[in-house]
Design an enzyme around this catalytic site. Structure first.
Site, PDB file in Angstrom:
ATOM      1  N   ASP A 119     124.297  43.897  81.987  1.00 50.52           N
ATOM      2  CA  ASP A 119     123.227  44.761  81.576  1.00 50.52           C
ATOM      3  C   ASP A 119     123.102  46.086  82.502  1.00 50.52           C
ATOM      4  OD1 ASP A 119     120.871  45.894  80.706  1.00 50.52           O
ATOM      5  OD2 ASP A 119     119.636  44.308  80.696  1.00 50.52           O
TER       6      ASP A 119
ATOM      7  N   LYS B  50     121.578  49.316  77.102  1.00 45.62           N
ATOM      8  CA  LYS B  50     120.560  50.157  77.122  1.00 45.62           C
ATOM      9  C   LYS B  50     120.583  51.508  76.632  1.00 45.62           C
ATOM     10  CE  LYS B  50     117.187  47.165  78.947  1.00 45.62           C
ATOM     11  NZ  LYS B  50     117.696  45.946  79.472  1.00 45.62           N
TER      12      LYS B  50
ATOM     13  N   LYS C  35     113.419  35.508  81.270  1.00 43.93           N
ATOM     14  CA  LYS C  35     113.462  36.062  82.690  1.00 43.93           C
ATOM     15  C   LYS C  35     113.883  34.981  83.958  1.00 43.93           C
ATOM     16  CE  LYS C  35     113.401  40.130  80.849  1.00 43.93           C
ATOM     17  NZ  LYS C  35     114.777  40.689  80.343  1.00 43.93           N
TER      18      LYS C  35
HETATM   19 MG    MG Z   1     118.608  42.507  81.151  1.00 41.44          MG
END
Ligand code: MG
Length: 368
Positions: free
Chosen positions: A241, A265, A165
């Protein structure tokens, strides 16, 4: 076969360590899981899960799932759960949008359909690869030294895929990318996940500074418009994403060449039925994929693995699973578990894992 009863459970999933995203802008400590049990007149029972990553990550939250199911339930009782497209249409008509509220219902229906057919979900969807899928670690926004420590810890558990991240501070991001790349092992799969943390200008500064390293960056900016606007000005492979929500997003990204990779996701896109169409758009346009549980228990991880198994091995980089980050296990070690950094497809029909009902407490709602 008919759906006769839908029971909804709420479970708090504390994270083992507090977790920061987007350069420390977003902090997470407990996930709010909704577990759904669908019963049928033929005795088969299916389970689903919807666990958003908190309520600040994307427009999704636990109470919203439970409210959505309350609205949709009257339109679902009596439907054949094996007819996942009929169930999908009933949900879309009774509650437009709110895809994250639909994914646990979709998942439970696929579970029942698989059990009825005697096939794991991935095989029922057309054929599941048995190649174990690497699990991507999740390395929160940290200093260079802390990043090394966390990656080392994951490597000792067999992980070869890492989602690091970044986002927020340009100089720190450049330093972290350079440091992680110095320590890259052959075969490592590393994704630098910005979680929308950069402005267009910051994105271009970081991507030009590390251009020669050919790293992959996920969701560099807030919107698809931002990511599209900077696309002609850098050569860094980009994964989308958070901005990949609908099938229309997927076709736009593919047609306009906005990204080279999809991060799918399942909770965010509304479940397996809708995600399978995104997979096909990706494959038709030379776009590779990461498949991810948004968060949650081994149920959500196993669902993600079933979709990942329907993607050709060479086009599926990794799955992201949450099981090693939470302190609650609702399925007593069963289901697709981390074995040496990989998930292995369960051979049992349906989802391949059901929770221990005692671990869920009383249902917060029952519709029949
Ligand atoms: Mg991501």
């Amino acid at each position: 076969m008919k759906i006769t009863r839908i029971s909804v459970f709420q479970v708090d999933l504390p994270l083992e360590h507090p977790y920061w995203l987007s350069g420390g802008r977003l902090k997470f400590e407990v996930l709010d899981a909704t577990i759904v049990k669908i019963e049928t007149d033929e005795g088969l029972t299916g389970w689903g899960e919807g666990t958003p990553w908190g309520h600040t990550y994307v427009p999704a939250h636990g109470p919203g799932i439970r409210a959505g199911i309350k609205t949709m339930a009257p339109f679902l009782i009596g439907l054949d759960p094996r007819h996942v497209l009929d169930v999908e249409r009933a949900m879309d008509v009774s509650l437009p949008g709110h895809l994250y509220a639909k994914s646990p219902i979709d998942m439970a229906c696929w579970d029942i359909a698989g059990q009825a057919a005697g096939l794991p979900i991935a095989d029922l969807m057309g054929g599941g690869s048995r190649t174990p899928r690497p699990i991507a670690s999740s390395v929160g926004a940290k200093t260079v030294e802390e990043t090394r420590e966390v990656i080392d810890r994951y490597r000792q558990r067999g992980y070869i895929a890492h989602s690091v991240k970044i986002g927020g501070d340009v100089d720190r991001d450049i330093a972290r990318i350079r440091d992680v790349e110095r320590l890259r092992n052959p075969g490592d799969i590393i994704l630098y996940d910005v979680n929308r943390g950069w402005t267009r200008q910051q994105a271009l500064r970081v991507m030009s500074a590390v251009e020669e390293l050919n790293v992959m960056v996920e969701q560099p900016c807030e919107t698809l418009d931002d990511i599209a606007a900077i696309a002609p000005r850098h050569s860094t492979p980009v994964s989308v994403d958070e901005s990949l929500v609908t099938l229309q997003d997927a076709t736009r990204i593919a047609r306009d060449g906005i990204a080279e990779v999809f991060g799918i996701k399942l909770n965010r896109v509304g479940g397996l039925t809708k995600a399978a169409r995104m997979r096909d758009v990706a494959l038709a346009h030379g776009i590779d994929m990461f498949v991810m549980a948004t968060g949650g228990t081994v149920l959500a991880d196993t669902e993600a693995l079933h979709l990942a198994a329907t993607i050709p091995d060479e086009n599926c980089h990794a799955v992201w699973a949450c099981q090693d980050m939470i302190t609650v296990d609702i399925a007593g070690g069963r289901g697709a578990r981390n074995i040496d950094g990989h998930l292995h497809l369960p051979e049992a029909p349906g989802l391949g894992v059901h929770p221990d009902e005692e671990a869920l407490g009383d249902p917060v709602a029952v519709y029949s």
